[in-house]
Design an enzyme around this catalytic site. Structure first.
Site, PDB file in Angstrom:
ATOM      1  N   CYS A 276       0.812  -1.226   0.000  1.00 57.86           N
ATOM      2  CA  CYS A 276       0.000   0.000   0.000  1.00 57.86           C
ATOM      3  C   CYS A 276       0.843   1.272   0.000  1.00 57.86           C
ATOM      4  CB  CYS A 276      -0.978  -0.014   1.168  1.00 57.86           C
ATOM      5  SG  CYS A 276      -0.238   0.107   2.821  1.00 57.86           S
ATOM      6  N   HIS A 324      -2.636   1.373   6.960  1.00 52.28           N
ATOM      7  CA  HIS A 324      -2.974   1.274   5.530  1.00 52.28           C
ATOM      8  C   HIS A 324      -3.106   2.682   4.950  1.00 52.28           C
ATOM      9  CE1 HIS A 324      -4.290  -0.833   1.949  1.00 52.28           C
ATOM     10  NE2 HIS A 324      -5.311   0.012   1.815  1.00 52.28           N
ATOM     11  N   HIS A 336      -5.764   1.840  -4.403  1.00 51.60           N
ATOM     12  CA  HIS A 336      -4.860   1.312  -3.360  1.00 51.60           C
ATOM     13  C   HIS A 336      -4.466  -0.126  -3.681  1.00 51.60           C
ATOM     14  CE1 HIS A 336      -7.958  -0.982  -0.651  1.00 51.60           C
ATOM     15  NE2 HIS A 336      -8.428  -0.892  -1.879  1.00 51.60           N
TER      16      HIS A 336
END
Length: 362
Positions: A276, A324, A336
């Protein structure tokens, strides 16, 4: 049209279609709950049985395992970045030590030359030589030479002392950096083991499911994400959001869009796979504005902006531990790299718990 342009056009159309669906308040989750379409025979299709509690627990377990893997991945990436910095520092110190040793060698040679000169004059220091002279002119000339010699000797000795001190300091610094590097390597190895352990447990859990259960699990995940996105949109959070991307923000979004479909691999930062924060950091590097490597450091170091003020290119940080990160691309959507087993994709910005928004080029 070339294959590159076709790829970008396909990716752009994917984003547009996804954003259109994700940005409509109150509709995303409702769409998932509509009556099934009729079968070819004209009768309604049999409704999907409601998810059982056991499968919902599996989904929650998987979410927990992959979340823990994401936390460990951030720790791994942080250790990797520190290792790079410490290695560079050790190399720099090593160069300084070599230069210092060369300088000390030169100074010692100069000191040796002075000693040999004194030997050739009979071992008498310049002071004694000119005091014993009966020639007034030579006496005066000698006085100046003695003064110069004393100053030169003092300067030479002082420089040798300083150089030796610097070498000791460089050696101590290099030793300290080496210890930090070793500690970082251990931390990285421990994080790697945690990542592999969590992912292995998740894969084993999924492997126990039958094919139909896996399909139902995927629907459960999709439904949960759509429900969260719809609830987020229904708050009116996007009502006054009309921020326009900066020039660099547009470049970052273009980079992220071009990565759609590439696999998630923990610790990866392209060009063929990403985690990520690898995706977001590389997107902004491509835009000419480097940002920290990990989602936690992106949250800690970059400027915070209110959700209602966010614009395309901004980074949305998720979960209370900032484990994240995704790139906001406008109209309530993000791009993402979700987790192992998935690819870089478009999703709803509110499909996960938002910690906050940061702007790299604030």
């Amino acid at each position: 049209m070339g294959t590159g342009k076709r790829g970008l056009l396909t990716a752009a159309l994917t984003v547009v279609c996804a954003v259109t669906a994700l940005a409509a308040p109150g509709t995303a989750f409702a769409e998932a709950a509509r009556t099934p379409a009729p079968t070819p025979s004209g009768s309604p299709a049999a409704p999907t049985p409601p998810p059982n509690k056991d499968l919902e627990k599996v989904r929650e377990q998987l979410d927990g395992l992959y979340h823990d893997a994401a936390v460990a991945t951030d720790a791994y990436n942080a250790a990797e970045e520190k290792a790079k910095q410490q290695s560079a520092e050790i190399v720099s110190l090593a160069k300084k030590i070599v230069e210092g040793q060369e300088r000390l060698k030169t100074l010692k040679n100069q000191a040796g030359a002075a000693a040999r000169s004194q030997y050739r004059t009979g071992g008498l220091p310049p002071t004694a030589q000119f005091l014993l002279s009966a020639d007034p002119g030579q006496f005066l000339d000698g006085a100046g030479l003695v003064l110069q010699g004393q100053q030169a000797t003092k300067k030479l000795l002082g420089e040798m002392t300083r150089t030796q001190q610097e070498l000791r300091e460089y050696a101590d610094d290099a030793s300290a950096q080496w210890k930090k590097l070793e500690a970082g390597r251990k931390a990285k190895a421990a994080a790697k083991k945690r990542i592999e352990r969590q992912i292995d447990a998740a894969e084993k859990l999924e492997s126990k499911l039958k094919e139909k259960e896996k399909e139902r699990l995927a629907k459960l995940e999709e439904t949960a994400a759509l429900k969260a996105q719809t609830a987020w949109l229904d708050t009116g959070v996007l009502k006054d959001t009309a921020g326009k991307a900066s020039t660099r923000g547009e470049k970052a979004v273009r980079f992220a869009t071009a990565q759609l479909g590439k696999p998630y691999v923990w610790g990866a930062e392209g060009p063929d796979s990403f985690d990520c924060s690898g995706l977001t950091s590389q997107a902004w590097a491509a835009a000419g504005h480097p940002v920290p490597r990990t989602s936690q450091e992106q949250w800690r170091q970059l400027a915070h902006v209110d959700v209602k003020d966010m614009r395309p290119g901004d980074l949305i940080i998720y979960f209370a531990d900032a484990s994240h990160v995704a790139m906001y691309v406008g109209d309530g959507a993000i791009i993402h790299a979700p987790r192992p087993g998935r690819t870089v994709t478009v999703a709803g910005a509110g499909s996960m718990p938002i910690l906050g928004v940061v702007r790299p080029d604030a």
